[in-house]
Design a protein around this motif. Structure first.
Motif, PDB file in Angstrom:
ATOM      1  N   ARG A  82       0.814  -1.224   0.000  1.00  0.00           N
ATOM      2  CA  ARG A  82       0.000   0.000   0.000  1.00  0.00           C
ATOM      3  C   ARG A  82       0.843   1.268   0.000  1.00  0.00           C
ATOM      4  O   ARG A  82       0.616   2.159  -0.841  1.00  0.00           O
ATOM      5  N   ASN A 102      -0.110  -1.189   5.555  1.00  0.00           N
ATOM      6  CA  ASN A 102      -1.205  -1.684   4.720  1.00  0.00           C
ATOM      7  C   ASN A 102      -2.587  -1.541   5.344  1.00  0.00           C
ATOM      8  O   ASN A 102      -3.577  -1.921   4.730  1.00  0.00           O
ATOM      9  N   PRO A 106      -7.698   5.711   4.951  1.00  0.00           N
ATOM     10  CA  PRO A 106      -7.484   6.044   3.539  1.00  0.00           C
ATOM     11  C   PRO A 106      -6.555   7.232   3.346  1.00  0.00           C
ATOM     12  O   PRO A 106      -6.391   8.072   4.234  1.00  0.00           O
ATOM     13  N   VAL A 133      -5.403  -4.734   0.123  1.00  0.00           N
ATOM     14  CA  VAL A 133      -4.865  -3.487   0.668  1.00  0.00           C
ATOM     15  C   VAL A 133      -4.969  -2.320  -0.310  1.00  0.00           C
ATOM     16  O   VAL A 133      -4.714  -1.179   0.055  1.00  0.00           O
ATOM     17  N   SER A 138      -8.776   2.218   0.333  1.00  0.00           N
ATOM     18  CA  SER A 138      -7.412   2.727   0.464  1.00  0.00           C
ATOM     19  C   SER A 138      -7.296   4.203   0.091  1.00  0.00           C
ATOM     20  O   SER A 138      -6.344   4.877   0.464  1.00  0.00           O
TER      21      SER A 138
END
Length: 156
Positions: A82, A102, A106, A133, A138
């Motif tokens: 991520r 991860n 957000p 992830v 995210s």
């Protein structure tokens, strides 16, 4: 176009696009019609023919690299999926964008994303994600016309 040294194709391509499109103000060249960014989590350069691998065959990725642009030297900004992807699509380091693992919340809504810049430039954008992830939560879905983040192995 080849640059010197070993590198992961997707990492440099995305970093280059991210730096040019997110941080820069230079418009895309008139001849640029299609941009394809492929990221493959944990793919090693020594497993791609374009980097000299002989024990595996990767003809499609090799052809895409040879017909497009690729670089042979880069480093991931973080050893995690991520934060590295957020860096790829923002042009920022994890210390700048704030995603360091991860599972954090957000990405902040005020951090510009590569897809948003492409969308503003008139591109149709899409992402097909197969990593939990990188799902919509995210924060990476902004700017995409399509963001498919559900992987169903039963669907052809």
């Amino acid at each position: 176009m080849k640059f010197s040294g070993p590198l992961l194709l997707s990492t440099l391509l995305a970093i280059s696009l991210g730096a040019a499109c997110v941080r820069g103000s230079t418009p895309a060249p008139a001849a640029l019609e299609n941009v394809l960014v492929i990221t493959i989590d944990t793919l090693r350069a020594d497993r791609l023919g374009i980097y000299g691998a002989r024990i595996v065959a990767t003809p499609t990725i090799d052809r895409l690299a040879q017909d497009g642009a690729w670089a042979a030297q880069a480093a991931a900004p973080a050893p995690l999926t991520r934060p590295s992807h957020v860096s790829l699509f923002t042009g920022l380091s994890p210390s700048e964008h704030g995603i360091r693992d991860n599972v954090t919340p957000p990405l902040a809504a005020d951090v510009p994303l590569l897809a948003e810049r492409f969308k503003q430039a008139g591109f149709t954008t899409g992402a097909f994600v197969a990593s939990p992830v990188l799902e919509r939560q995210s924060g990476l879905a902004r700017g995409f016309d399509w963001y498919s983040d559900r992987f169903d192995p039963q669907v052809d």
